[in-house]
Write an enzyme that holds these catalytic residues in place. Structure first.
Site, PDB file in Angstrom:
ATOM      1  N   ASP A   8       0.840  -1.251  -0.104  1.00 28.56           N
ATOM      2  CA  ASP A   8      -0.151   0.134  -0.046  1.00 28.56           C
ATOM      3  C   ASP A   8       0.998   1.056   0.048  1.00 28.56           C
ATOM      4  O   ASP A   8       2.034   1.381   0.324  1.00 28.56           O
ATOM      5  CB  ASP A   8      -0.772  -0.144   1.338  1.00 28.56           C
ATOM      6  CG  ASP A   8      -1.723   1.172   1.466  1.00 28.56           C
ATOM      7  OD1 ASP A   8      -2.375   1.611   0.338  1.00 28.56           O
ATOM      8  OD2 ASP A   8      -1.653   1.777   2.578  1.00 28.56           O
ATOM      9  N   LEU A   9       0.196   2.410  -0.415  1.00 26.32           N
ATOM     10  CA  LEU A   9       1.092   3.594  -0.502  1.00 26.32           C
ATOM     11  C   LEU A   9       0.710   4.530   1.044  1.00 26.32           C
ATOM     12  O   LEU A   9       1.740   4.724   1.785  1.00 26.32           O
ATOM     13  CB  LEU A   9       0.778   4.492  -1.917  1.00 26.32           C
ATOM     14  CG  LEU A   9       1.710   4.319  -2.734  1.00 26.32           C
ATOM     15  CD1 LEU A   9       1.227   5.388  -3.858  1.00 26.32           C
ATOM     16  CD2 LEU A   9       3.092   4.422  -2.623  1.00 26.32           C
ATOM     17  N   ASP A  10      -0.261   5.399   1.011  1.00 28.60           N
ATOM     18  CA  ASP A  10      -0.544   6.242   2.074  1.00 28.60           C
ATOM     19  C   ASP A  10      -0.531   5.455   3.416  1.00 28.60           C
ATOM     20  O   ASP A  10      -1.260   4.427   3.496  1.00 28.60           O
ATOM     21  CB  ASP A  10      -1.843   6.899   1.647  1.00 28.60           C
ATOM     22  CG  ASP A  10      -1.711   8.029   0.367  1.00 28.60           C
ATOM     23  OD1 ASP A  10      -1.196   8.843   0.638  1.00 28.60           O
ATOM     24  OD2 ASP A  10      -2.241   7.408  -0.517  1.00 28.60           O
ATOM     25  N   THR A  42      -3.121   0.517  -4.104  1.00 25.01           N
ATOM     26  CA  THR A  42      -3.447   1.758  -3.494  1.00 25.01           C
ATOM     27  C   THR A  42      -4.721   2.282  -3.977  1.00 25.01           C
ATOM     28  O   THR A  42      -5.253   1.748  -5.169  1.00 25.01           O
ATOM     29  CB  THR A  42      -2.271   3.050  -4.047  1.00 25.01           C
ATOM     30  OG1 THR A  42      -2.649   4.125  -3.489  1.00 25.01           O
ATOM     31  CG2 THR A  42      -2.084   2.926  -5.585  1.00 25.01           C
ATOM     32  N   GLY A  43      -5.383   3.136  -3.276  1.00 19.12           N
ATOM     33  CA  GLY A  43      -6.457   3.956  -3.857  1.00 19.12           C
ATOM     34  C   GLY A  43      -6.196   5.035  -4.642  1.00 19.12           C
ATOM     35  O   GLY A  43      -7.122   5.342  -5.423  1.00 19.12           O
ATOM     36  N   LYS A 213      -8.807  -4.419  -3.689  1.00 19.44           N
ATOM     37  CA  LYS A 213      -7.511  -4.887  -4.017  1.00 19.44           C
ATOM     38  C   LYS A 213      -7.175  -6.208  -3.804  1.00 19.44           C
ATOM     39  O   LYS A 213      -6.211  -6.802  -4.471  1.00 19.44           O
ATOM     40  CB  LYS A 213      -6.643  -4.036  -2.831  1.00 19.44           C
ATOM     41  CG  LYS A 213      -6.590  -2.743  -2.735  1.00 19.44           C
ATOM     42  CD  LYS A 213      -5.470  -2.098  -2.042  1.00 19.44           C
ATOM     43  CE  LYS A 213      -5.529  -0.611  -1.798  1.00 19.44           C
ATOM     44  NZ  LYS A 213      -4.544   0.035  -0.650  1.00 19.44           N
ATOM     45  N   ASP A 236      -2.100  -0.365   5.793  1.00 22.85           N
ATOM     46  CA  ASP A 236      -2.372   0.211   7.318  1.00 22.85           C
ATOM     47  C   ASP A 236      -4.080   0.705   7.436  1.00 22.85           C
ATOM     48  O   ASP A 236      -4.388   0.890   8.334  1.00 22.85           O
ATOM     49  CB  ASP A 236      -1.716   1.318   7.277  1.00 22.85           C
ATOM     50  CG  ASP A 236      -2.364   2.544   6.431  1.00 22.85           C
ATOM     51  OD1 ASP A 236      -2.482   2.603   5.112  1.00 22.85           O
ATOM     52  OD2 ASP A 236      -2.618   3.655   7.083  1.00 22.85           O
ATOM     53  N   SER A 237      -4.794   0.361   6.544  1.00 22.09           N
ATOM     54  CA  SER A 237      -6.238   0.957   6.388  1.00 22.09           C
ATOM     55  C   SER A 237      -7.246  -0.407   5.838  1.00 22.09           C
ATOM     56  O   SER A 237      -6.901  -1.109   5.510  1.00 22.09           O
ATOM     57  CB  SER A 237      -6.410   2.087   5.404  1.00 22.09           C
ATOM     58  OG  SER A 237      -7.483   2.987   5.829  1.00 22.09           O
TER      59      SER A 237
END
Length: 284
Positions: A8-10, A42-43, A213, A236-237
């Site tokens: 993931d990114l953010d 990622t979103g 995802k 993380d989310s």
């Protein structure tokens, strides 16, 4: 043996300054040098991800828009699952009526209404007026992060797009008022053709019901002939849950909510401590 790592990114690969640290970049290069396929999941839009990695010399598969798109390392579209146009129009009509800031992630642009920044400025003023203990700097930082993405196109209204041949991959709604977000969630979770996920405290995101995802990861492993038991994922989310549950080995960031950590095999360091690198090096 791990053959593929989805990252993931953010809040995960990106640190508190929304940057990829040198240590995290080196870990990705090391994984690739050891024959491991690294996938960014990622979103964000794929073109936004490409801009982040532009000067790094790193090219990866990109699962974008919370799984609605998959792009090859050379940037070519491999697969996409878009929202039905009528569904998208219904969503956007409601969001405008309720005075939401929104973003439409499409083929080459992130469309956002011209009055969007003013809407968020008004919300910040109301939040500060209602609670003097709230930090205006924190609220402004959240806005700045939202607008740090690459590829924005400003429109007067979603109605500007109705006659254009574009794909609606993702619709993001953002607000500093939790009761407003809860109202939106309750409204849209009844839509049969859509899935709704939360990727940060102040938003919810809508995609086609088959876009996630996890589904994108499964499709990509089939393409690359990688067994899911030989995959790993870190996030993380809540929009990461589908891939964290699917991967052979999963890690939650140290900064992730406990609900996310409970889905995972292990907990790595936080995004301010190069938690991605810590996890990758444990795998290779």
């Amino acid at each position: 043996m791990v053959n593929l790592i989805a990252v993931d990114l953010d809040g995960t690969l990106l640190n508190e300054r929304n940057e990829i640290s040198k240590t995290n970049l080196e870990s990705i290069k090391s994984a690739q040098a050891n024959g491991v396929e690294v996938v960014i999941a990622t979103g964000r839009a794929h073109f936004d991800v490409q801009s982040i990695f532009e000067t790094t010399g790193i090219n990866t598969w990109i699962i974008g828009a919370n799984g609605a798109t998959i792009h090859r390392p050379n940037g070519e579209l491999f697969h996409s699952t878009s929202i039905n146009k009528n569904d998208a129009i219904d969503v956007l009509s409601w969001l405008e009526q309720e005075n939401f800031y929104y973003e439409i992630l499409s083929n080459q642009s992130i469309f956002t209404p011209k009055k969007g920044r003013d809407l968020l400025a008004v919300e910040i003023d109301k939040v500060i007026s209602a609670n003097k203990e709230v930090s205006i700097d924190d609220l402004q930082a959240a806005v700045n992060k939202q607008f740090s993405q690459y590829g924005f196109s400003v429109i007067d209204s979603y109605q500007d797009l109705i006659d254009y041949d574009i794909d609606f991959y993702n619709v993001l709604a953002f607000s500093f008022h939790q009761e407003k977000l809860q109202k939106g969630w309750a409204h849209f979770e009844q839509f049969e053709g859509l899935s709704i996920v939360k990727s940060a405290q102040n938003n919810f995101e809508l995609e086609h019901k088959n876009a996630s995802k996890g589904n994108a990861l499964k499709m990509l492993t089939n393409k690359l002939n990688v067994d899911l038991t030989n995959t790993a994922a870190v996030g993380d989310s809540f929009n990461d849950i589908s891939m964290l549950k699917l991967a052979g080995r999963s890690a939650a960031m140290g900064n992730a909510p406990k609900e996310i950590q409970d889905y995972c095999n292990e907990i790595t360091l936080s995004n301010t401590e190069d938690g991605v690198a810590h996890f990758i090096y444990s795998l290779i």
